[in-house]
Design an enzyme around this catalytic site. Structure first.
Site, PDB file in Angstrom:
ATOM      1  N   SER A  60      37.848  40.538  37.016  1.00  0.00           N
ATOM      2  CA  SER A  60      36.646  39.793  37.398  1.00  0.00           C
ATOM      3  C   SER A  60      35.855  39.342  36.175  1.00  0.00           C
ATOM      4  O   SER A  60      35.965  39.902  35.085  1.00  0.00           O
ATOM      5  CB  SER A  60      35.741  40.666  38.276  1.00  0.00           C
ATOM      6  OG  SER A  60      36.491  41.261  39.297  1.00  0.00           O
TER       7      SER A  60
HETATM    8  N1  SAH Z   1      38.475  45.434  39.844  1.00  0.00           N
HETATM    9  C1  SAH Z   1      39.539  44.611  39.322  1.00  0.00           C
HETATM   10  C2  SAH Z   1      39.564  43.240  39.961  1.00  0.00           C
HETATM   11  C3  SAH Z   1      40.827  43.073  40.643  1.00  0.00           C
HETATM   12  S1  SAH Z   1      41.040  41.645  41.664  1.00  0.00           S
HETATM   13  C4  SAH Z   1      39.470  44.532  37.804  1.00  0.00           C
HETATM   14  O1  SAH Z   1      38.444  44.930  37.244  1.00  0.00           O
HETATM   15  O2  SAH Z   1      40.432  44.088  37.179  1.00  0.00           O
HETATM   16  C5  SAH Z   1      41.245  42.416  43.228  1.00  0.00           C
HETATM   17  C6  SAH Z   1      42.353  43.437  43.341  1.00  0.00           C
HETATM   18  O3  SAH Z   1      42.327  43.908  44.686  1.00  0.00           O
HETATM   19  C7  SAH Z   1      43.760  42.900  43.105  1.00  0.00           C
HETATM   20  O4  SAH Z   1      44.391  43.668  42.119  1.00  0.00           O
HETATM   21  C8  SAH Z   1      44.433  43.055  44.459  1.00  0.00           C
HETATM   22  O5  SAH Z   1      45.817  43.360  44.371  1.00  0.00           O
HETATM   23  C9  SAH Z   1      43.650  44.192  45.085  1.00  0.00           C
HETATM   24  N2  SAH Z   1      43.678  44.253  46.536  1.00  0.00           N
HETATM   25  C10 SAH Z   1      43.609  43.236  47.440  1.00  0.00           C
HETATM   26  N3  SAH Z   1      43.630  43.712  48.696  1.00  0.00           N
HETATM   27  C11 SAH Z   1      43.722  45.074  48.591  1.00  0.00           C
HETATM   28  C12 SAH Z   1      43.800  46.142  49.531  1.00  0.00           C
HETATM   29  N4  SAH Z   1      43.785  45.911  50.853  1.00  0.00           N
HETATM   30  N5  SAH Z   1      43.880  47.397  49.069  1.00  0.00           N
HETATM   31  C13 SAH Z   1      43.898  47.663  47.729  1.00  0.00           C
HETATM   32  N6  SAH Z   1      43.840  46.699  46.795  1.00  0.00           N
HETATM   33  C14 SAH Z   1      43.760  45.422  47.213  1.00  0.00           C
END
Ligand code: SAH
Length: 213
Positions: A60
């Site tokens: 993000s």
């Molecule tokens: N907090 C992260 C941002 C990741 S983007 C960072 O700092 O890098 C969102 C993430 O949520 C992705 O990696 C995606 O694979 C995950 N995601 C999406 N749906 C999900 C679910 N139902 N359960 C767990 N992870 C999920």
């Protein structure tokens, strides 16, 4: 640009964007964001932008991470649940601010990368799980804080169930008005339901239900 200059500029940008919590600024100032982005993008690690991390996912935007962490209002007595580990950057910002962090990610490969970073940075209060985070982590509930870093269609009901009374959840919700933009919500669990406050508009990748394809 030198890394330290880039970092100092980013911190200024966070302050200008409304980040006032010293602990959040400190945590982000200490953290090497270049560790969380693919090698070819390290030069952009301190720009205030989201960057791709593989599997069509992104780390993000720093200002979003900072504002969400600030809105979570966490302290070192609290047990926190994070949905969407991704690169592990948001987890690494939260780790020094809470007692214990539980974090769930759908993609095994992303989680492997995040776990390596936690180990290198010696963030020993983080526990990880692969799976569908919209189901929460029942065995560890209740949580004083929950942060969802992917866009949900609605406030995930199972996560509300796992939030302590008086606990806070920060979650981006896509209510269908625009498929890309979401309302960032701060949800407080009360004795008889929830109280919701809107913090602004954000852009996240979607929260996908079900396990890794
Ligand atoms: N907090 C992260 C941002 C990741 S983007 C960072 O700092 O890098 C969102 C993430 O949520 C992705 O990696 C995606 O694979 C995950 N995601 C999406 N749906 C999900 C679910 N139902 N359960 C767990 N992870 C999920």
């Amino acid at each position: 640009m030198f890394e330290e200059d880039g970092k100092a500029l980013l911190i200024l940008e966070l302050r200008r964007g409304g980040v006032t919590d010293r602990r959040v600024i400190d945590a982000m100032e200490r953290l090497p964001r270049e560790m969380f982005v693919p090698e070819g993008l390290r030069e952009q690690a301190y720009e205030n932008i989201a960057l791709p991390i593989g599997h069509h996912q992104t780390v993000s935007q720093p200002l979003t991470v900072a504002l969400m962490t600030q809105a979570l209002d966490v302290n070192d007595r609290m047990k926190v649940l994070e949905i969407g580990t991704g690169s592990g950057y948001q987890s690494a910002v939260l780790s020094p601010l809470c007692r214990r962090l539980y974090t769930i990610e759908r993609y095994r490969e992303l989680m492997r990368g995040a776990e390596q970073r936690f180990e290198e940075l010696r963030l020993t209060n983080i526990t990880t799980r692969i799976g569908d985070g919209s189901m929460g982590w029942k065995e560890q509930a209740p949580f004083e804080r929950i942060i969802v870093t992917a866009a949900a269609h609605d406030i995930p009901p199972l996560l509300v169930d796992q939030l302590a009374i008086g606990g806070v959840m920060v979650v981006p919700v896509n209510d269908g008005r625009d498929e890309h933009d979401q309302r960032l919500l701060r949800v407080v669990r009360t004795e008889d339901g929830v109280e919701t406050e809107e913090l602004g508009i954000t852009r996240f990748v979607p929260l996908v239900e079900g396990d890794e394809p």
